[in-house]
Design an enzyme around this catalytic site. Structure first.
Site, PDB file in Angstrom:
ATOM      1  N   ASP A  69       0.803  -1.223   0.000  1.00 36.11           N
ATOM      2  CA  ASP A  69       0.000   0.000   0.000  1.00 36.11           C
ATOM      3  C   ASP A  69       0.837   1.273   0.000  1.00 36.11           C
ATOM      4  OD1 ASP A  69       0.928  -0.424   2.591  1.00 36.11           O
ATOM      5  OD2 ASP A  69      -1.035  -0.951   3.375  1.00 36.11           O
ATOM      6  N   ASN A 138      -7.529  -3.027  14.102  1.00 36.93           N
ATOM      7  CA  ASN A 138      -8.901  -3.336  13.690  1.00 36.93           C
ATOM      8  C   ASN A 138      -8.948  -4.572  12.774  1.00 36.93           C
ATOM      9  OD1 ASN A 138      -7.829  -2.388  11.328  1.00 36.93           O
ATOM     10  ND2 ASN A 138      -9.206  -0.629  11.117  1.00 36.93           N
ATOM     11  N   HIS A 140      -7.103  -4.988  10.014  1.00 36.48           N
ATOM     12  CA  HIS A 140      -6.819  -4.771   8.594  1.00 36.48           C
ATOM     13  C   HIS A 140      -5.528  -5.460   8.169  1.00 36.48           C
ATOM     14  CE1 HIS A 140      -4.617  -0.629   9.275  1.00 36.48           C
ATOM     15  NE2 HIS A 140      -3.780  -1.618   9.375  1.00 36.48           N
ATOM     16  N   GLU A 145      -9.660  -2.266   5.258  1.00 34.19           N
ATOM     17  CA  GLU A 145     -10.290  -1.957   6.536  1.00 34.19           C
ATOM     18  C   GLU A 145     -11.542  -2.821   6.736  1.00 34.19           C
ATOM     19  OE1 GLU A 145      -8.524  -0.241   8.380  1.00 34.19           O
ATOM     20  OE2 GLU A 145      -8.089   1.782   7.678  1.00 34.19           O
TER      21      GLU A 145
HETATM   22  P1  PGA Z   1       2.134  -1.640  12.690  1.00 35.49           P
HETATM   23  O1  PGA Z   1       0.980  -1.632  11.611  1.00 35.49           O
HETATM   24  O2  PGA Z   1       3.118  -2.656  12.238  1.00 35.49           O
HETATM   25  O3  PGA Z   1       2.699  -0.236  12.640  1.00 35.49           O
HETATM   26  O4  PGA Z   1       1.490  -1.983  13.991  1.00 35.49           O
HETATM   27  C1  PGA Z   1       0.433  -2.848  11.228  1.00 35.49           C
HETATM   28  C2  PGA Z   1      -0.672  -2.606  10.242  1.00 35.49           C
HETATM   29  O5  PGA Z   1      -1.377  -1.583  10.365  1.00 35.49           O
HETATM   30  O6  PGA Z   1      -0.846  -3.436   9.337  1.00 35.49           O
END
Ligand code: PGA
Length: 245
Positions: A69, A138, A140, A145
């Site tokens: 992304d 959450n 994702h 999302e």
């Molecule tokens: P993080 O993000 O590694 O910064 O916790 C993980 C994600 O949002 O996929």
């Protein structure tokens, strides 16, 4: 095959194991197509890969990469762009060819066209051999999302409030946090031959347990991984707290 879950003691152990999995993949198939992730979780893995590369233990000259992304609106030079993240953490330290690395362009004029082209590029590369994933609070994966359905292909997404909140730590002002992103879809991720999901910290314990052992639902996007035939999960003790392993 199926899902293998490894619980390790620490963030460093998670990073070490993940780097080892990537390096083995590169040895077995030097022209592997890697799906890569950003965020805090894989930083240690990238650091360890760079070390292993420095020791002559892995070669990326034939590797092809596709990142999950990119924030919509951020250019390559932007400090918070994932383009910059990937170059700083990995690409500029290893022998990967720039033209073999792919990240959605946050400033693309025609977003739909770029999404279509990204899918096409992945397809032409032969599909993703090994997809690295983190997991959001959450649930994702990529920036897919929680929703009422699984977005199949690369698309532009409105980030959820909780994601914007989680990302604000990297920006001086909440208003600077991008509200949209380009992300590969759940279908893009599920078509990867192999998946490596990393999770660290107790704050991920609840969502990790729900994703891996709860109901499969687009409200917890990562839960779809229960249907993937080849998933390796590496979680530190904090993140694995509610997993019975
Ligand atoms: P993080 O993000 O590694 O910064 O916790 C993980 C994600 O949002 O996929």
């Amino acid at each position: 095959m199926g899902m293998n879950i490894y619980r390790v003691d620490s963030y460093d152990a998670m990073s070490e194991m993940a780097a080892g999995i990537i390096c083995r993949q590169m040895k077995e198939k030097p022209d592997s197509v890697l799906g890569l992730a950003t965020g805090s979780t894989p930083v240690g893995m990238y650091r360890r890969i760079v070390e292993l590369y420095g020791n002559g233990e892995v070669d990326f000259s034939k590797a092809v990469t596709f990142n999950l992304d990119e924030y919509r609106g951020l250019g390559r030079e932007d400090e918070q762009s994932y383009y910059r993240f990937m170059h700083e953490k990995l690409f500029s330290h290893i022998n990967i060819k720039e033209e073999n690395t792919h990240i959605p362009d946050g400033t693309a004029e025609d977003g739909d066209e770029q999404c279509r082209r990204y899918e096409e590029q992945i397809r032409r590369a032969g599909g993703i051999d090994l997809q690295v994933l983190g997991i959001g609070h959450n649930g994702h994966i990529g920036f897919n999302e929680p929703a009422d359905y699984y977005p199949v292909r690369t698309h532009c997404v409105d980030l959820s409030e909780s994601t914007i909140e989680a990302n604000r730590r990297f920006f001086t002002d909440i208003n600077e946090v991008p509200k949209q992103a380009y992300t590969t879809g759940i279908g893009t991720i599920m078509r990867a031959k192999r998946i490596l999901l990393l999770a660290c910290g107790e704050d991920k314990a609840d969502i990790l347990a729900r994703a891996l052992t709860g109901e499969v639902t687009p409200r917890v996007p990562a839960s779809i991984l229960q249907f993937h035939p080849d998933v390796t999960v590496v979680a530190d003790a904090g993140a694995a707290k509610y997993l019975c392993i």
